[in-house]
Write an enzyme that holds these catalytic residues in place. Structure first.
Site, PDB file in Angstrom:
ATOM      1  N   HIS B 126       0.813  -0.905   0.104  1.00 28.75           N
ATOM      2  CA  HIS B 126       0.059  -0.293  -0.293  1.00 28.75           C
ATOM      3  C   HIS B 126       1.195   1.299   0.147  1.00 28.75           C
ATOM      4  O   HIS B 126       2.015   1.014   0.098  1.00 28.75           O
ATOM      5  CB  HIS B 126      -0.961  -0.182   0.585  1.00 28.75           C
ATOM      6  CG  HIS B 126      -0.206   0.006   2.126  1.00 28.75           C
ATOM      7  ND1 HIS B 126      -0.551   0.742   3.907  1.00 28.75           N
ATOM      8  CD2 HIS B 126       0.749  -0.704   2.691  1.00 28.75           C
ATOM      9  CE1 HIS B 126      -0.580   0.663   4.301  1.00 28.75           C
ATOM     10  NE2 HIS B 126       0.911  -0.142   4.398  1.00 28.75           N
ATOM     11  N   ASP B 203       6.435  -5.195   7.191  1.00 27.57           N
ATOM     12  CA  ASP B 203       4.885  -4.049   7.335  1.00 27.57           C
ATOM     13  C   ASP B 203       3.284  -4.775   7.899  1.00 27.57           C
ATOM     14  O   ASP B 203       3.304  -5.970   7.260  1.00 27.57           O
ATOM     15  CB  ASP B 203       4.184  -3.431   6.030  1.00 27.57           C
ATOM     16  CG  ASP B 203       2.651  -2.948   6.739  1.00 27.57           C
ATOM     17  OD1 ASP B 203       2.058  -2.891   7.733  1.00 27.57           O
ATOM     18  OD2 ASP B 203       2.200  -1.750   5.613  1.00 27.57           O
ATOM     19  N   GLN B 206      -1.612  -5.576   8.779  1.00 32.51           N
ATOM     20  CA  GLN B 206      -2.488  -6.635   8.439  1.00 32.51           C
ATOM     21  C   GLN B 206      -2.423  -8.041   9.175  1.00 32.51           C
ATOM     22  O   GLN B 206      -3.505  -8.432   9.463  1.00 32.51           O
ATOM     23  CB  GLN B 206      -2.543  -7.122   7.031  1.00 32.51           C
ATOM     24  CG  GLN B 206      -3.518  -5.758   6.190  1.00 32.51           C
ATOM     25  CD  GLN B 206      -4.697  -5.293   6.463  1.00 32.51           C
ATOM     26  OE1 GLN B 206      -5.323  -6.041   7.580  1.00 32.51           O
ATOM     27  NE2 GLN B 206      -4.743  -3.705   6.786  1.00 32.51           N
ATOM     28  N   LYS B 229      -6.211  -2.014  14.069  1.00 33.48           N
ATOM     29  CA  LYS B 229      -6.564  -3.015  13.652  1.00 33.48           C
ATOM     30  C   LYS B 229      -6.700  -4.467  13.996  1.00 33.48           C
ATOM     31  O   LYS B 229      -6.549  -5.198  13.698  1.00 33.48           O
ATOM     32  CB  LYS B 229      -5.456  -3.275  12.101  1.00 33.48           C
ATOM     33  CG  LYS B 229      -5.280  -2.081  11.524  1.00 33.48           C
ATOM     34  CD  LYS B 229      -4.736  -2.215   9.554  1.00 33.48           C
ATOM     35  CE  LYS B 229      -4.627  -1.444   8.927  1.00 33.48           C
ATOM     36  NZ  LYS B 229      -5.481  -0.503   8.292  1.00 33.48           N
ATOM     37  N   CYS B 367      -5.681   1.996  -1.006  1.00 36.39           N
ATOM     38  CA  CYS B 367      -4.253   2.433  -1.114  1.00 36.39           C
ATOM     39  C   CYS B 367      -3.393   1.501  -1.329  1.00 36.39           C
ATOM     40  O   CYS B 367      -2.388   1.653  -0.601  1.00 36.39           O
ATOM     41  CB  CYS B 367      -3.649   3.248   0.118  1.00 36.39           C
ATOM     42  SG  CYS B 367      -4.569   4.219   1.575  1.00 36.39           S
TER      43      CYS B 367
END
Lengths: 142, 409
Positions: B126, B203, B206, B229, B367
């Site tokens: 993203h 990253d 998620q 999240k 994104c």
């Protein structure tokens, strides 16, 4: 020819019959879009895309006699319905009437509630683009 | 509908927001990849701080400051445990994943990456894991390379290996794609990068709610994730970095806790992690972040993953019967994200009409515009599931989808 305000009143009345039901309202907007005359492919250019809309909206304007005639299309059904409302209100009006128009119908029908903020911003961009066309047409006449 | 390890009714009771009507219909919240809902314990921790402990941290000697500081640092310990590092100082609080990535780009990048060096990202990223590196490359004359994906939305590992060389200084990839749900082979990606001496940033935005994060097992150099999240508050996240790297990196922002001594003739910086935590942080939110971690650990990440897999299997099964349904991203390993298109229906229209039925999904490019370009699409509809979602909600979503599609016939 109907005035801008008389068309706005008609629209407010039509939406009033939907009783604020979200799905029915969106369905009705989509239906209005299907009735919008098709925009010739030659006008579906990048130059005619309204900036500020998430969806693609093409807007074309021409002068017929002393009136501005708008034609529009979109790649999404709801947005096509929204732009059809603006075409219904502002098409076949003089540049001055378009520039001086007080558009209030969207607030009266509670458009923000059923299309959300992002699409409302896009809707404002469509109005602005139509006024820019009207201004350009006025300059041309003078 | 009750799994052996997950008592869904008990879980749902903990989320007050789920028990409401939206547009006259019971809320079905399937936008969890954007942000998750918060359990009562997180909301309580936040209000408790503001009701009883509100105070600035680290400097005050009074009782409230002491309480706030202790609770704040307890979260750091909880995050360290959550990530499986023994070194609490390796956990830096940030505003979220994006700030974590920017921090590494602005500090490690500024000091250790120069002209002609190469940074590798993937086509699945993203914007937050693309733009900071583009800015750095622009400033330093470094080169950004991109790992391609296949039609299933999986990274092409062989192509990745070909991109690696002694010029590669940093690899930054997501653990799980937000747009497609693809789970990347990050352990293998890290191992290959280390062979050429490159550092790796993961990253984990998620991944944090779906898989057990273990920085030791992964051997990643940096890892960033966001609290919001993982059932925690917004505006808070954590960056993990290996101690030697963090110590070698220059400060990120100046002021507040990052300073040891200041005089006009010079300044000495604090030790890690405080060196990177300038200014007054989101204290209450950091404190409530611990409640979110406790919530996840109490449920058990394996149980969460297993339950979400069940939801995914159920959804995939029902979606087969939906006319014109085309999934985007069909990786073999996926988290609970279903990105899709319906023939002849624009994602925005679909999202709006589902909302009219009380169903929250995401629509658009998520994104991740370069990824959408690869698939030659403007965007998708994305339904992403969480531990508080149910099979009944999925059934409602699929039935609604069918009804909405009929409106376009």
């Amino acid at each position: 020819m109907a005035t801008i305000n008389s068309v706005q009143e008609e629209i407010i009345e039509d939406f009033g019959m939907l009783d604020g039901d979200m799905e029915m309202t969106i369905g009705y907007v989509m239906e209005l879009g299907t009735k919008l005359p098709e925009l010739p492919a030659e006008y579906q250019t990048d130059q005619n895309i309204v900036k500020g809309c998430q969806s693609k909206v093409w807007l074309h304007a021409k002068m017929v006699d002393d009136k501005v005639v708008f034609e529009a299309d979109s790649n999404t059904a709801i947005t096509k319905g929204l732009v059809s409302l603006l075409v219904r209100i502002l098409s076949n009006q003089t540049p001055d009437d378009i520039l001086n128009a007080d558009l209030y119908f969207h607030e009266k029908i509670g458009m923000n509630r059923f299309i959300g903020t992002q699409r409302s911003n896009g809707f404002a961009a469509m109005i602005k683009q139509m006024q820019i066309y009207a201004l350009a047409m006025k300059a041309k006449i003078n | 509908m009750v799994d052996a390890a997950i008592d869904i009714e008990a879980i749902r009771k903990q989320f007050p927001i789920l028990h409401q009507e939206v547009n006259g219909k019971p809320l079905v919240y399937f936008d969890n990849a954007a942000t998750s809902q918060k359990p009562q314990c997180v909301i309580d921790a936040l209000t408790h701080y503001y009701n009883t402990d509100n105070s600035n941290i680290h400097r005050g000697i009074h009782t409230l400051a002491e309480r706030a500081t202790t609770a704040f640092e307890d979260t750091r310990k909880a995050v360290a445990k959550f990530l499986n590092t023994n070194e609490v100082e390796e956990v830096i609080f940030t505003k979220g994943t994006t700030e974590g990535i920017n921090l590494v780009a602005a500090t490690y990048g500024r000091k250790f990456i120069g002209a002609g060096d190469e940074i590798i990202v993937s086509a699945l990223e993203h914007h937050s894991n693309i733009v900071p590196w583009q800015i750095l490359c622009e400033e330093k004359g470094a080169i950004l390379k991109v790992i391609p994906v296949n039609e299933k939305g999986e990274l092409i590992f062989d192509e990745y290996v070909k991109l690696l060389s002694d010029k590669t200084k940093l690899v930054s990839v997501n653990y799980i794609s937000n747009a497609l749900g693809t789970i990347n082979p990050v352990k293998e990606i890290i191992a290959e990068a280390h062979k050429v001496g490159a550092k790796v940033l993961i990253d984990a935005a998620q991944a944090a709610p779906h898989v057990k994060l273990d920085v030791k097992a992964l051997d990643c150099d940096f890892l960033a994730f966001s609290a919001h999240k993982v059932y925690g508050p917004t505006g808070v996240g954590a960056l993990y970095g290996k101690r030697d790297l963090l110590e070698a990196m220059p400060p990120y922002q100046g002021g507040g806790e990052m300073i040891k001594d200041v005089s006009f003739s010079g300044t000495t910086f604090n030790d890690i992690p405080y060196k990177f935590e300038a200014g007054t942080p989101n204290i209450g939110e950091v404190i409530a972040f611990k409640a979110a971690i406790d919530f996840v650990e109490e449920l058990g990440q394996e149980n969460i993953a297993q339950y979400e897999d069940e939801l995914m299997a159920y959804a995939n099964d029902l979606l087969k019967d939906v006319e014109g349904f085309t999934p985007v991203g069909t990786a073999d390993k996926k988290a609970s994200v279903i990105s899709f298109l319906i023939d002849g229906v624009h994602p925005f229209d679909l999202g709006q009409l589902l909302d009219a039925r009380g169903i929250a999904v995401r629509t658009g490019h998520h994104c991740a515009q370069p990824l959408m370009e690869f698939f030659n699409i403007e965007g998708t509809v994305r339904a992403s599931f969480s531990v508080y979602n149910t099979k009944e909600e999925i059934k409602c979503f699929v039935d609604s989808l069918k009804a909405v599609i009929k409106m376009f016939k």
